[in-house]
Design a protein around this motif. Structure first.
Motif, PDB file in Angstrom:
ATOM      1  N   GLY A 122       0.825  -1.201   0.000  1.00 23.82           N
ATOM      2  CA  GLY A 122       0.000   0.000   0.000  1.00 23.82           C
ATOM      3  C   GLY A 122       0.862   1.256   0.000  1.00 23.82           C
ATOM      4  N   ALA A 123       1.931   1.239   0.805  1.00 24.36           N
ATOM      5  CA  ALA A 123       2.821   2.401   0.888  1.00 24.36           C
ATOM      6  C   ALA A 123       3.499   2.648  -0.459  1.00 24.36           C
ATOM      7  N   LEU A 124       3.958   1.577  -1.086  1.00 22.70           N
ATOM      8  CA  LEU A 124       4.621   1.719  -2.391  1.00 22.70           C
ATOM      9  C   LEU A 124       3.641   2.251  -3.431  1.00 22.70           C
ATOM     10  N   ARG A 125       2.437   1.724  -3.369  1.00 21.35           N
ATOM     11  CA  ARG A 125       1.410   2.169  -4.304  1.00 21.35           C
ATOM     12  C   ARG A 125       1.030   3.613  -4.078  1.00 21.35           C
ATOM     13  N   GLY A 126       1.007   3.978  -2.800  1.00 23.06           N
ATOM     14  CA  GLY A 126       0.709   5.359  -2.452  1.00 23.06           C
ATOM     15  C   GLY A 126       1.699   6.308  -3.099  1.00 23.06           C
ATOM     16  N   ALA A 127       2.942   5.824  -3.222  1.00 21.66           N
ATOM     17  CA  ALA A 127       3.982   6.660  -3.840  1.00 21.66           C
ATOM     18  C   ALA A 127       3.874   6.646  -5.368  1.00 21.66           C
ATOM     19  N   GLY A 128       3.002   5.805  -5.894  1.00 17.10           N
ATOM     20  CA  GLY A 128       2.778   5.810  -7.341  1.00 17.10           C
ATOM     21  C   GLY A 128       3.295   4.585  -8.074  1.00 17.10           C
ATOM     22  N   VAL A 129       4.038   3.746  -7.365  1.00 19.14           N
ATOM     23  CA  VAL A 129       4.565   2.529  -7.988  1.00 19.14           C
ATOM     24  C   VAL A 129       3.415   1.548  -8.200  1.00 19.14           C
ATOM     25  N   ARG A 130       3.439   0.806  -9.298  1.00 19.36           N
ATOM     26  CA  ARG A 130       2.378  -0.171  -9.508  1.00 19.36           C
ATOM     27  C   ARG A 130       2.845  -1.577  -9.112  1.00 19.36           C
ATOM     28  N   ILE A 131       1.895  -2.381  -8.701  1.00 20.67           N
ATOM     29  CA  ILE A 131       2.205  -3.729  -8.215  1.00 20.67           C
ATOM     30  C   ILE A 131       1.584  -4.760  -9.155  1.00 20.67           C
ATOM     31  N   ALA A 132       2.403  -5.738  -9.555  1.00 20.86           N
ATOM     32  CA  ALA A 132       1.892  -6.843 -10.366  1.00 20.86           C
ATOM     33  C   ALA A 132       1.973  -8.136  -9.560  1.00 20.86           C
ATOM     34  N   LEU A 133       0.919  -8.911  -9.648  1.00 18.27           N
ATOM     35  CA  LEU A 133       0.928 -10.219  -9.008  1.00 18.27           C
ATOM     36  C   LEU A 133       1.440 -11.222 -10.038  1.00 18.27           C
ATOM     37  N   ASP A 134       2.643 -11.737  -9.772  1.00 18.04           N
ATOM     38  CA  ASP A 134       3.340 -12.597 -10.730  1.00 18.04           C
ATOM     39  C   ASP A 134       2.863 -14.041 -10.616  1.00 18.04           C
ATOM     40  N   ASP A 135       3.056 -14.797 -11.664  1.00 15.68           N
ATOM     41  CA  ASP A 135       2.778 -16.240 -11.662  1.00 15.68           C
ATOM     42  C   ASP A 135       1.372 -16.555 -11.173  1.00 15.68           C
ATOM     43  N   PHE A 136       0.432 -15.688 -11.508  1.00 13.72           N
ATOM     44  CA  PHE A 136      -0.933 -15.890 -11.020  1.00 13.72           C
ATOM     45  C   PHE A 136      -1.493 -17.213 -11.533  1.00 13.72           C
ATOM     46  N   GLY A 137      -2.072 -17.970 -10.616  1.00 10.84           N
ATOM     47  CA  GLY A 137      -2.664 -19.236 -11.005  1.00 10.84           C
ATOM     48  C   GLY A 137      -1.774 -20.424 -10.680  1.00 10.84           C
ATOM     49  N   SER A 138      -0.531 -20.151 -10.260  1.00 11.11           N
ATOM     50  CA  SER A 138       0.357 -21.270  -9.939  1.00 11.11           C
ATOM     51  C   SER A 138       0.482 -21.432  -8.432  1.00 11.11           C
ATOM     52  N   GLY A 139      -0.115 -20.523  -7.676  1.00 11.26           N
ATOM     53  CA  GLY A 139       0.073 -20.559  -6.221  1.00 11.26           C
ATOM     54  C   GLY A 139      -1.157 -20.998  -5.482  1.00 11.26           C
ATOM     55  N   TYR A 140      -1.278 -20.531  -4.271  1.00  9.64           N
ATOM     56  CA  TYR A 140      -2.350 -21.043  -3.421  1.00  9.64           C
ATOM     57  C   TYR A 140      -3.340 -19.973  -2.992  1.00  9.64           C
ATOM     58  N   SER A 141      -3.102 -18.733  -3.385  1.00  7.00           N
ATOM     59  CA  SER A 141      -3.925 -17.690  -2.791  1.00  7.00           C
ATOM     60  C   SER A 141      -5.371 -17.818  -3.276  1.00  7.00           C
ATOM     61  N   SER A 142      -6.269 -17.616  -2.359  1.00 10.57           N
ATOM     62  CA  SER A 142      -7.680 -17.768  -2.707  1.00 10.57           C
ATOM     63  C   SER A 142      -8.173 -16.498  -3.374  1.00 10.57           C
ATOM     64  N   LEU A 143      -9.322 -16.593  -3.986  1.00 16.91           N
ATOM     65  CA  LEU A 143      -9.884 -15.416  -4.632  1.00 16.91           C
ATOM     66  C   LEU A 143     -10.210 -14.344  -3.607  1.00 16.91           C
ATOM     67  N   GLY A 144     -10.632 -14.791  -2.411  1.00 19.51           N
ATOM     68  CA  GLY A 144     -10.924 -13.846  -1.348  1.00 19.51           C
ATOM     69  C   GLY A 144      -9.700 -13.002  -1.023  1.00 19.51           C
ATOM     70  N   GLN A 145      -8.546 -13.692  -0.992  1.00 22.99           N
ATOM     71  CA  GLN A 145      -7.284 -13.014  -0.693  1.00 22.99           C
ATOM     72  C   GLN A 145      -6.955 -12.006  -1.795  1.00 22.99           C
ATOM     73  N   LEU A 146      -7.211 -12.415  -3.021  1.00 24.80           N
ATOM     74  CA  LEU A 146      -6.871 -11.570  -4.163  1.00 24.80           C
ATOM     75  C   LEU A 146      -7.575 -10.218  -4.068  1.00 24.80           C
ATOM     76  N   GLU A 147      -8.797 -10.249  -3.563  1.00 30.53           N
ATOM     77  CA  GLU A 147      -9.546  -9.003  -3.436  1.00 30.53           C
ATOM     78  C   GLU A 147      -8.906  -8.054  -2.430  1.00 30.53           C
ATOM     79  N   ARG A 148      -8.264  -8.628  -1.431  1.00 25.16           N
ATOM     80  CA  ARG A 148      -7.641  -7.798  -0.381  1.00 25.16           C
ATOM     81  C   ARG A 148      -6.305  -7.219  -0.817  1.00 25.16           C
ATOM     82  N   LEU A 149      -5.660  -7.848  -1.783  1.00 25.92           N
ATOM     83  CA  LEU A 149      -4.305  -7.435  -2.136  1.00 25.92           C
ATOM     84  C   LEU A 149      -4.310  -6.148  -2.957  1.00 25.92           C
TER      85      LEU A 149
END
Ligand code: C2E
Ligand code: CA
Ligand code: CA
Length: 463
Positions: free
Chosen positions: A329-356
């Motif tokens: 959040g802090a990095l994003r606040g400064a304007g940097v964008r965040i990419a979630l890499d390797d999506f679909g190969s891990g374990y994070s649930s969709l619920g989690q994805l909404e929070r990220l």
């Protein structure tokens, strides 16, 4: 006369103390080494060394106290003694580490290890009538690999013990030369990587990301390359894990972000507006230091934060979600964008994805591509999912026309993959970026194709 007798028994007592562990009465490390040397001198080929370590002993010590821990160690030593034959030596090497030197054949050693693991896993009853469950892991090495060198025998048994722990504890493992080779290689890489930045052995290559709707390069992923004078090209797939284990990823990440920022500055001067993404491991994001480093690098280079994308991997998201969300959040606040890499190969649930706090998802190659060049059955659904969540979507690892067309049909505008371009040196990419719009217009293909193979590290990408 009495004096002499008293002195003798005192001497015997002192000698015994020097060679035994006071808590358990087993031999100590010194005595074990002595027995190993004697065995070597006698050229005993039928020698096996079992190293034993309790799983989670620290837990018992921390929660129940040291007296309790001691009582447990005494009971463990009792169970070890039950299994010893007169010619064997049982030792406590320190803490919760024990050893058994067996004058036995290979199969007898394995049988003993099996019995030991089973016996150690039985419940422990204590004087206060409480019961504790503890297990043990055992590593076995035999004189066949370590003959002539007690230290080597110990080391091999220790490696086997590590393998047993890595395989899930509460089990035995035997020394394995291949595991040994991998550990040595990893250690060597960690060692050499420490000085790699200072010796200028690292560089970044850039793999472009294409917008298939208007046929332009919108950005590029920075990928590390390491050329070591003796080891040659080491792929990031190999050295990043070594860096992670030895705590070097922070240095690498800071170095990479600074080089990327400099590249962005050079492009900015040339009127090029493409972004650069940098891979960071979540470890970096557990403190605010990294965010500071990122901001410093961007300010020093004089480039807007929106040109930098940080790629974080889904696998890492299982721990400390709240800290992570705060740092992202802090990095994003400064304007940097965040990419979630390797999506679909891990374990994070969709619920989690909404929070990220994420702007872009990069769909993993495994979802996009099948080995035969076909399209993964979930590729289109995943692209749609990203869109529904309001994120930009990059389809990774596109290698065939079939896959590319499927992505276009699924309305994934952003595509990255060998079909379009391999990772390349920054100068080549810069040339491509400046020439690109005109050159592409005449191409029949829906997206730009490289006219010749961009140079990249041989061997690290398949061609
Ligand atoms: P990643 O982040 O998933 O990076 C994409 C990898 O897929 C790259 O391999 C890239 O060359 C490869 N790739 C791209 N297009 C295709 C394709 O069409 N087909 C196939 N089969 N592969 C493709 P590379 O450069 O060897 O990097 C491997 C991994 O190493 C990266 O995976 C990333 O996890 C890690 N890595 C690379 N550079 C860095 C870095 O600077 N920092 C960190 N922390 N990790 C890095
Ligand atoms: Ca990546
Ligand atoms: Ca990836």
């Amino acid at each position: 006369m009495e004096d002499v007798g008293a002195r003798r028994s005192l001497e015997t007592e002192l000698a015994r103390m020097a060679y035994s562990d006071p808590l358990t009465g087993l031999a100590n490390r010194r005595a074990l080494l002595q027995s190993l040397e004697d065995g070597v001198a006698a050229e005993e080929h039928q020698t096996a060394l079992l190293l034993l370590d309790l799983d989670g002993f620290k837990n018992v010590n921390d929660t129940r106290g040291h007296d309790f821990g001691d009582e447990l160690l005494v009971e463990v030593s009792r169970r070890i003694k039950e299994l010893l034959r007169p010619t064997d030596v049982g030792a406590r090497l320190g803490g919760d580490e024990f050893a058994i030197l067996l004058r036995a054949s290979w199969s007898e050693a394995v049988a003993t290890a099996k019995a030991l693991v089973a016996r150690l896993g039985e419940p422990y009853e204590f004087h206060d009538e409480s019961t504790v469950f503890v297990t043990g892991s055992v590593g076995i090495a035999t004189a066949a690999e370590g003959l002539g060198d007690p230290e080597l025998l110990l080391r091999n048994a220790d490696l086997a013990l590590r393998a047993a722990k890595q395989a899930g504890k509460n089990r035995y493992a035997t020394y394995d030369a291949e595991f040994d080779r991998r550990v040595r290689r990893k250690n060597e890489l960690s060692q050499e990587l420490r000085g790699a930045i200072g010796r200028d052995e690292l560089r970044l290559v850039y793999q472009p990301v294409f917008d298939v709707t208007d046929r332009t390069i919108v950005g590029a992923e920075a990928l590390l390359r390491w050329n070591h004078p003796r080891l040659g090209q080491v792929s990031p797939g190999e050295f990043i894990p070594a860096a992670t284990e030895s705590g070097l990823t922070q240095d690498l990440a800071v170095w990479t972000v600074n080089r990327a920022a400099e590249q962005l500055a050079a492009w900015q001067n040339g009127g090029i507006k493409a972004w650069i993404s940098v891979n960071v491991s979540v470890k970096e994001l557990h403190t605010h230091l990294f965010a500071t480093e990122v901001n410093t690098a961007l300010i020093a280079a004089g480039v807007p934060a929106k040109r930098l994308v940080l790629e974080v991997t889904e696998h890492d998201f299982s721990h400390q979600m709240n800290t992570l969300i705060a740092q992202l959040g802090a990095l994003r606040g400064a304007g940097v964008r965040i990419a979630l890499d390797d999506f679909g190969s891990g374990y994070s649930s969709l619920g989690q994805l909404e929070r990220l706090p994420v702007d872009i998802i990069k769909i993993d190659r495994d979802l996009i591509a099948k080995d035969d060049g076909g399209v993964g059955p979930l590729a289109a659904v995943t692209v749609a999912l990203g869109r529904i969540l309001g994120m930009e979507v990059i389809a990774e690892g596109v290698e065939t026309d079939l896959q590319l067309n499927a992505m276009i049909a699924a309305q994934a505008p952003l595509v990255q993959g060998y079909l379009l371009a391999k990772p390349m040196d920054p100068d080549d990419l810069t040339r491509w970026l400046t020439e690109e719009p005109k050159a592409l217009a005449s191409e029949a293909h829906p997206v730009p194709r490289p006219r010749d193979t961009p140079n990249d590290v041989p061997g690290s990408e398949k061609s």
